[in-house]
Design a protein around this motif. Structure first.
Motif, PDB file in Angstrom:
ATOM      1  N   ALA A  48       0.856  -1.198   0.007  1.00 16.53           N
ATOM      2  CA  ALA A  48       0.014   0.032   0.040  1.00 16.53           C
ATOM      3  C   ALA A  48       0.765   1.230  -0.102  1.00 16.53           C
ATOM      4  CB  ALA A  48      -0.819  -0.067   1.251  1.00 16.53           C
ATOM      5  N   SER A  49       0.300   2.285  -0.855  1.00 19.65           N
ATOM      6  CA  SER A  49       0.954   3.398  -0.536  1.00 19.65           C
ATOM      7  C   SER A  49       0.039   4.615  -1.476  1.00 19.65           C
ATOM      8  CB  SER A  49       2.520   3.562  -1.686  1.00 19.65           C
ATOM      9  OG  SER A  49       2.789   4.672  -1.752  1.00 19.65           O
ATOM     10  N   SER A  50       0.441   5.633  -0.800  1.00 10.26           N
ATOM     11  CA  SER A  50      -0.686   6.720  -0.883  1.00 10.26           C
ATOM     12  C   SER A  50      -0.012   7.797  -2.298  1.00 10.26           C
ATOM     13  CB  SER A  50      -0.737   7.796  -0.048  1.00 10.26           C
ATOM     14  OG  SER A  50       0.443   8.184   0.702  1.00 10.26           O
ATOM     15  N   ASP A  51       1.340   7.376  -2.709  1.00  4.17           N
ATOM     16  CA  ASP A  51       1.935   8.186  -3.789  1.00  4.17           C
ATOM     17  C   ASP A  51       1.009   8.243  -4.972  1.00  4.17           C
ATOM     18  OD1 ASP A  51       3.874   8.475  -1.678  1.00  4.17           O
ATOM     19  OD2 ASP A  51       5.344   6.987  -2.781  1.00  4.17           O
ATOM     20  N   ALA A  52       0.824   7.312  -5.752  1.00  2.00           N
ATOM     21  CA  ALA A  52       0.063   7.260  -6.749  1.00  2.00           C
ATOM     22  C   ALA A  52      -1.222   7.963  -6.799  1.00  2.00           C
ATOM     23  CB  ALA A  52      -0.321   5.996  -7.284  1.00  2.00           C
ATOM     24  N   ALA A  53      -2.039   8.089  -5.850  1.00  2.00           N
ATOM     25  CA  ALA A  53      -3.257   9.047  -5.777  1.00  2.00           C
ATOM     26  C   ALA A  53      -2.806  10.187  -5.666  1.00  2.00           C
ATOM     27  CB  ALA A  53      -3.895   8.411  -4.509  1.00  2.00           C
ATOM     28  N   LEU A  54      -1.741  10.708  -4.887  1.00  7.24           N
ATOM     29  CA  LEU A  54      -1.297  12.014  -4.470  1.00  7.24           C
ATOM     30  C   LEU A  54      -0.773  12.744  -5.883  1.00  7.24           C
ATOM     31  CD1 LEU A  54       0.468  11.693  -1.149  1.00  7.24           C
ATOM     32  CD2 LEU A  54      -1.596  12.940  -1.856  1.00  7.24           C
ATOM     33  N   LYS A  55      -0.128  11.703  -6.759  1.00  7.03           N
ATOM     34  CA  LYS A  55       0.470  12.240  -7.922  1.00  7.03           C
ATOM     35  C   LYS A  55      -0.823  12.615  -8.895  1.00  7.03           C
ATOM     36  CE  LYS A  55       3.541  11.148 -11.751  1.00  7.03           C
ATOM     37  NZ  LYS A  55       4.589  10.030 -12.324  1.00  7.03           N
ATOM     38  N   VAL A  56      -1.729  11.964  -8.983  1.00  8.44           N
ATOM     39  CA  VAL A  56      -2.838  12.066  -9.845  1.00  8.44           C
ATOM     40  C   VAL A  56      -3.719  13.545  -9.257  1.00  8.44           C
ATOM     41  CG1 VAL A  56      -5.265  11.384 -10.618  1.00  8.44           C
ATOM     42  CG2 VAL A  56      -3.416   9.773 -10.460  1.00  8.44           C
ATOM     43  N   VAL A  57      -3.828  13.360  -8.055  1.00  5.88           N
ATOM     44  CA  VAL A  57      -4.346  14.728  -7.359  1.00  5.88           C
ATOM     45  C   VAL A  57      -3.523  15.977  -7.868  1.00  5.88           C
ATOM     46  CG1 VAL A  57      -4.896  16.307  -5.499  1.00  5.88           C
ATOM     47  CG2 VAL A  57      -5.510  13.631  -5.421  1.00  5.88           C
ATOM     48  N   GLU A  58      -2.098  15.902  -7.923  1.00  7.82           N
ATOM     49  CA  GLU A  58      -1.339  16.963  -8.319  1.00  7.82           C
ATOM     50  C   GLU A  58      -1.363  17.495  -9.891  1.00  7.82           C
ATOM     51  OE1 GLU A  58       2.606  15.750  -7.489  1.00  7.82           O
ATOM     52  OE2 GLU A  58       2.319  15.830  -5.211  1.00  7.82           O
ATOM     53  N   GLU A  59      -1.649  16.355 -10.495  1.00  7.80           N
ATOM     54  CA  GLU A  59      -2.052  16.555 -12.085  1.00  7.80           C
ATOM     55  C   GLU A  59      -3.249  17.364 -12.226  1.00  7.80           C
ATOM     56  OE1 GLU A  59      -1.081  13.290 -14.991  1.00  7.80           O
ATOM     57  OE2 GLU A  59      -0.803  12.060 -13.229  1.00  7.80           O
ATOM     58  N   ILE A  60      -4.134  17.106 -11.716  1.00  2.99           N
ATOM     59  CA  ILE A  60      -5.670  17.550 -11.628  1.00  2.99           C
ATOM     60  C   ILE A  60      -5.573  19.087 -11.088  1.00  2.99           C
ATOM     61  CG2 ILE A  60      -8.041  17.503 -10.824  1.00  2.99           C
ATOM     62  CD1 ILE A  60      -7.797  14.641 -10.684  1.00  2.99           C
ATOM     63  N   LYS A  61      -4.730  19.293 -10.145  1.00  2.31           N
ATOM     64  CA  LYS A  61      -4.699  20.595  -9.474  1.00  2.31           C
ATOM     65  C   LYS A  61      -3.944  21.474 -10.347  1.00  2.31           C
ATOM     66  CE  LYS A  61      -5.413  19.565  -4.649  1.00  2.31           C
ATOM     67  NZ  LYS A  61      -4.913  19.730  -3.349  1.00  2.31           N
ATOM     68  N   ALA A  62      -2.743  20.894 -11.180  1.00  4.69           N
ATOM     69  CA  ALA A  62      -1.697  21.718 -11.871  1.00  4.69           C
ATOM     70  C   ALA A  62      -2.727  22.030 -13.148  1.00  4.69           C
ATOM     71  CB  ALA A  62      -0.772  20.550 -12.431  1.00  4.69           C
TER      72      ALA A  62
END
Length: 304
Positions: A48-62
């Motif tokens: 388990a890791s939150s990295d992938a979800a956080l990266k997608v959130v960053e893409e959306i916000k960007a």
């Protein structure tokens, strides 16, 4: 005709990579506020890791969108409940649920352990049940909801080494059929996406030149349709490599046998008539089959 989302809020499970990531990015691009859910495990569900979800959130916000990350396991009702509460706190509502999270533990049935069979069912089928249950009453109360299950040709038609996956994916079609009926009067539409795409799960299985055509984005176009305001309900929409088709479960008209002819030998003798596609029906619910046979029996008895 433009597809509308009207500032909707979506939860997309398994959205850290592959199809889920594509779904989350496309929804956000069209103004949907997105909860990007991903446990962050491997294809077989380990870690388990939150990295992938956080990266997608960053893409959306960007790109100017709104999103939050969530690492709940879809098999954990408490964690899923907390995810829905987080979505409500951040965005005020949940309009769309995309049940996309999944795992693979492929082996022939003779070599597969019951634990591996059960685990895949827990993630795909029970995970979708748990997530849908968590938003169901909220959607019914608001008289609006779009729930999308994710099935597969392995469930609809079969695929060697995927008895666990296939059983789970066909189970989602049965779940859709019932929830479509129960949600109809409250504006909750339930559909199923049957995708084929180049993801971590298909690496090594398909030639490279064909893989280039099988983009997650081509499948996501179908997801956007199933999740929009204008979406139908109880549709199995297959998608891949720019191709889109509807999968339908139909029933042949069949035969009706007199009591003293209700024998396996008679069924064998009339199998051609039973399989005849003339007059086959797309039944609306389980009672349709019962009524069809009852009407045939009544007609048969009335004529005798």
């Amino acid at each position: 005709m433009s597809i509308s989302f009207n500032d909707r809020v979506a939860i997309v499970t398994g959205a850290g990579a592959g199809l889920g990531r594509s779904h989350a990015l496309a929804l956000a691009k069209r103004g949907v506020k997105v909860v990007v859910n991903d446990l962050g495990g491997s294809v077989d569900g380990k870690g388990a890791s939150s990295d992938a979800a956080l990266k997608v959130v960053e893409e959306i916000k960007a790109a100017g969108g709104e999103a939050i990350a969530n690492g709940a396991s879809v098999t954990d009702p408490d964690a899923v409940g907390a995810m829905v509460e987080e979505a409500m706190s951040a965005f005020g509502q949940v309009d769309i649920l995309v049940n996309n999270a999944g795992v693979l533990r492929d082996k022939s049935f003779s070599k597969m352990t019951l634990d591996d069979f059960r685990f895949v069912l827990d993630v795909h089928l029970m995970g979708s049940v748990i997530c849908t249950k968590a938003v169901w009453d909220h959607m019914r109360e608001r008289e609006y909801g779009r729930v999308v299950m994710t099935s597969s040709s392995s469930g609809l038609y079969g695929n060697f080494g995927q008895s666990n996956y296939g059983a789970a994916k066909m189970g989602l079609v049965g779940l859709m059929n019932v929830l479509h009926i129960e949600g109809a009067k409250k504006g909750v539409h339930v559909n199923t996406l049957a995708p084929t795409a180049a993801t971590r799960m298909t690496e090594g299985l398909i030639p490279e030149n064909i893989l280039a055509l099988m983009t997650p984005e081509s499948v996501t176009a179908a997801l956007l349709y199933l999740a929009c305001d204008e979406a139908p309900s109880r549709l199995i929409l297959a998608a891949g490599a720019g191709g889109y088709a509807a999968t339908r479960i139909t029933e042949t008209d069949g035969i009706s046998l007199e009591t003293d002819h209700q024998l396996p030998e008679e069924i064998l003798a009339q199998m051609d008539k039973i399989l005849d596609e003339t007059g086959e029906q797309l039944l609306e619910d389980g009672s349709g089959q019962t009524m069809k046979f009852v009407q045939k029996a009544m007609a048969r008895e009335g004529a005798s």
